[in-house]
Write a protein that holds these residues in place. Structure first.
Motif, PDB file in Angstrom:
ATOM      1  N   SER A 133       0.840  -1.207   0.000  1.00  0.00           N
ATOM      2  CA  SER A 133       0.000   0.000   0.000  1.00  0.00           C
ATOM      3  C   SER A 133       0.863   1.241   0.000  1.00  0.00           C
ATOM      4  O   SER A 133       0.611   2.190  -0.742  1.00  0.00           O
ATOM      5  CB  SER A 133      -0.907   0.038   1.226  1.00  0.00           C
ATOM      6  N   ILE A 134       1.885   1.229   0.830  1.00  0.00           N
ATOM      7  CA  ILE A 134       2.760   2.400   0.938  1.00  0.00           C
ATOM      8  C   ILE A 134       3.550   2.577  -0.354  1.00  0.00           C
ATOM      9  O   ILE A 134       3.637   3.674  -0.898  1.00  0.00           O
ATOM     10  CB  ILE A 134       3.707   2.263   2.147  1.00  0.00           C
ATOM     11  N   CYS A 168       3.765   9.895  -7.406  1.00  0.00           N
ATOM     12  CA  CYS A 168       5.115  10.461  -7.251  1.00  0.00           C
ATOM     13  C   CYS A 168       5.510  10.367  -5.786  1.00  0.00           C
ATOM     14  O   CYS A 168       4.717  10.675  -4.909  1.00  0.00           O
ATOM     15  CB  CYS A 168       5.222  11.913  -7.728  1.00  0.00           C
ATOM     16  N   ILE A 169       6.721   9.997  -5.543  1.00  0.00           N
ATOM     17  CA  ILE A 169       7.126   9.597  -4.196  1.00  0.00           C
ATOM     18  C   ILE A 169       6.900  10.714  -3.199  1.00  0.00           C
ATOM     19  O   ILE A 169       7.316  11.847  -3.400  1.00  0.00           O
ATOM     20  CB  ILE A 169       8.616   9.180  -4.178  1.00  0.00           C
ATOM     21  N   PHE A 198       2.022   0.523  10.058  1.00  0.00           N
ATOM     22  CA  PHE A 198       1.748   1.347   8.866  1.00  0.00           C
ATOM     23  C   PHE A 198       2.217   2.779   9.076  1.00  0.00           C
ATOM     24  O   PHE A 198       2.861   3.371   8.194  1.00  0.00           O
ATOM     25  CB  PHE A 198       0.250   1.315   8.520  1.00  0.00           C
ATOM     26  N   TYR A 199       1.898   3.320  10.245  1.00  0.00           N
ATOM     27  CA  TYR A 199       2.275   4.715  10.514  1.00  0.00           C
ATOM     28  C   TYR A 199       3.787   4.897  10.462  1.00  0.00           C
ATOM     29  O   TYR A 199       4.311   5.804   9.819  1.00  0.00           O
ATOM     30  CB  TYR A 199       1.728   5.158  11.878  1.00  0.00           C
ATOM     31  N   ILE A 200       4.478   3.966  11.148  1.00  0.00           N
ATOM     32  CA  ILE A 200       5.936   4.078  11.247  1.00  0.00           C
ATOM     33  C   ILE A 200       6.581   3.924   9.864  1.00  0.00           C
ATOM     34  O   ILE A 200       7.468   4.700   9.474  1.00  0.00           O
ATOM     35  CB  ILE A 200       6.499   3.042  12.236  1.00  0.00           C
ATOM     36  N   PHE A 258       8.677   6.735   7.642  1.00  0.00           N
ATOM     37  CA  PHE A 258      10.053   6.578   7.169  1.00  0.00           C
ATOM     38  C   PHE A 258      10.138   6.639   5.651  1.00  0.00           C
ATOM     39  O   PHE A 258      11.107   7.151   5.094  1.00  0.00           O
ATOM     40  CB  PHE A 258      10.667   5.276   7.681  1.00  0.00           C
ATOM     41  N   VAL A 259       9.136   6.104   4.966  1.00  0.00           N
ATOM     42  CA  VAL A 259       9.196   6.072   3.487  1.00  0.00           C
ATOM     43  C   VAL A 259       8.862   7.442   2.897  1.00  0.00           C
ATOM     44  O   VAL A 259       9.551   7.933   2.014  1.00  0.00           O
ATOM     45  CB  VAL A 259       8.236   4.995   2.943  1.00  0.00           C
TER      46      VAL A 259
END
Lengths: 303, 253
Positions: free
Chosen positions: B32-33, B41-42, B124-126, B130-131
């Motif tokens: 998902s992330i 776009c990142i 998911f939050y963490i 980070f991503v």
């Protein structure tokens, strides 16, 4: 006087209009190995389920450890059960399954698991999952669970199902040992009357949910004894001949026209000759051996 | 009671199922992330249909309703398996009373559900943080607050599953009723919408599980949130008790 471990009074269970148990009275004393004997559907399992809390009675009362009704959580820990088929988690080994229940019961000493498995001969199953067990192995594990935590009362519903003759013999000795060495009271049901006869000291015969007879082993031995049956209209004279001429005292006058003689060394021919010589008229003399099955059948037919 | 809960967790962590569920959840979260990032776009946040800026983690919160299906596994693993394997008779006959059994299983399910829900949302939050960076993540406190509110909804649905479990005492019936419920409910609402649009929209749809989970993310109406929490927390307590009322007198086969 021994303590009463389980007592029922007019215990009844109905499923709609069908009466599975009809006013069952039974008493199990501390230290008994109590055999429940009956045909399929007689009500043996229903009694066990009510006592162990798996079914709810319709009428009547029952006591476990002198307390009325279903046992409390603390008292339930004093009971070990194997009701109907053994049930465990198929994806776990024998040890893991017992460990699960050991944790549930709060057993701190895990050596008890090893002891239980050793008692039933399941120490070498290793990583084999329960779903891969044979019927006999499953049955043994069920018994291991029943004896885990050294209960005061064990309820076993047809525990020897699926066991080979050696397994049955070993289990018989295990039950006797548990009873004699640890003082555990055992309620056990079986179709195999001879096996129950070999291990139990008191019996309850049940048919169609009704009690036929509650009897001790000594009384059952007398009832099933080999005897010579003498049919005569003059039982008094026959009794005199037995005592004074033959010196036999081991006999009983069953009815006004029948005697049963238990003396093992006496043959029917010898008895007939003696009675005839002493003027006792007889209408029939024959040897009778009442097997357990015959005894049970006779109870069923009488009722 | 505590011993029974401990035994349940011993058994759960012995089985492969829990690890499959956890890995599945992680894979879904990771994909998902990554997919969100690559599609937009990142690191770019996007707006939803109402024009409200949605970060990936906010978007994930709106999808928490799908955890319903994972929670059915929890109930199956802890409670239903006892019925299907008939191992319940071992526990009831020589370990505890029915009320103790009911409470132990109920608490075991809610504890496991809490762990699963918390692990999923925390992970998911963490990972998103980070991503995609902090600029594209919600405030941690706000995220946690919404997640806690959503937990009441999922607990209510879990209460429904417990009720079905104790009522049916059967794996097939349980699976049929619980797995088909969301779809069946939606179909019924769709069918009835033409006849009772106001009732459907203002009551049945408004407080339906998926709708509620999504609404809690961006709906700031405190009255609505209070109503949701009241309804679903009541279900959390009341529905299992209804199941127990049937269970306490039933025969264990």
């Amino acid at each position: 006087m021994r303590d009463i471990i389980v007592k029922t009074e007019k215990l009844s269970k109905s499923y709609g209009k069908f009466k599975a148990l009809d006013e069952v009275d039974m008493t199990v004393y501390q230290g008994d190995i109590y055999g429940l004997i009956g045909r399929n559907g007689a009500g043996k399992t229903t009694i066990m389920k009510i006592i162990s809390g798996l079914a709810v009675k319709t009428e009547g009362v029952f006591e476990v450890f002198s307390k009325s009704g279903e046992a409390s959580a603390e008292d339930k820990k004093r009971i070990g059960c194997l009701i109907e088929n053994p049930a465990f988690f198929g994806n776990m080994t024998a040890y893991q399954n017992l460990k699960y229940y050991a944790i549930q019961k709060g057993i701190a000493d895990k050596k008890q698991i090893d002891d239980a498995l050793e008692l039933v001969g399941l120490t070498n199953t290793g990583k084999k999952k329960y779903r891969q067990f044979s019927l006999g192995m499953k049955q043994r594990l069920g018994i291991a669970l029943a004896v885990l935590d050294n209960p005061d009362l064990i309820i076993l519903d047809e525990p020897i199902n699926g066991l080979d003759p050696i397994g049955i013999s070993e289990l018989r000795e295990t039950f006797k040992k548990l009873n004699s060495e640890r003082g555990i009271t055992i309620i056990i049901s079986s179709h195999i009357l001879s096996e129950l006869y070999a291990v139990a000291n008191r019996f309850l015969f049940i048919e169609n949910g009704r009690v036929l007879k509650e009897i001790t082993k000594e009384e059952l031995e007398i009832a099933c004894k080999r005897c010579i049956v003498v049919k005569t209209p003059d039982t008094k004279s026959a009794a005199v001949v037995l005592e004074e001429t033959l010196g036999i005292t081991d006999y009983s006058v069953v009815s006004s026209g029948e005697l049963h003689i238990y003396e093992k060394k006496l043959s029917p021919e010898q008895l007939t000759k003696t009675l005839f010589e002493n003027g006792v008229s007889i209408s029939g003399v024959f040897e009778n051996i009442v097997s357990l099955e015959d005894y049970f059948k006779s109870l069923v037919e009488v009722k | 009671m505590l011993n029974i809960i401990r035994a349940d967790f011993y058994r759960i962590f012995r089985s492969k199922s829990i690890y499959i569920i956890l890995i599945l959840m992680l894979l879904i979260d990771i994909s998902s992330i990554i997919l969100d990032s690559s599609a937009m776009c990142i690191g770019v946040a996007y707006h939803n249909d109402s024009g409200i800026m949605m970060t990936s983690d906010a978007n994930a919160l709106t999808s928490n309703g799908n955890l319903y299906y994972f929670f059915t596994f929890v109930v199956v693993g802890i409670l239903i398996s006892d019925f299907t394997n008939k191992t319940i008779k071992n526990t009831l006959s020589s370990n505890c009373t029915r009320i103790c059994y009911f409470l132990s299983k109920t608490f075991s399910v809610y504890i496991a559900a809490t762990i699963l829900f918390s692990a999923h949302n925390a992970f998911f939050y963490i990972l998103n943080y980070f991503v995609n960076g902090s600029k594209h993540a919600m405030d941690a406190g706000e995220y946690a607050q919404i997640a806690i509110l959503q937990m009441s909804v999922l607990f209510g649905m879990t209460g429904f599953m417990l009720m079905i479990g104790f009522l049916t005492k059967n794996g097939t019936a349980f699976n049929t009723l619980t797995l088909s419920l969301p779809l069946t409910y939606a179909l019924i609402l769709m069918f009835l919408y033409d006849y009772f649009p106001e009732i459907i929209e203002n009551y049945l749809l408004k407080y339906e599980m998926h709708t509620t989970i999504g609404s809690l993310v961006y709906n700031s109406d405190h009255t609505y949130k209070l109503t949701v929490v009241t309804i679903y927390l009541s279900a959390t307590v009341v529905l299992p008790i209804l199941g127990y009322l049937n269970f306490r007198k039933s025969e264990i086969k």
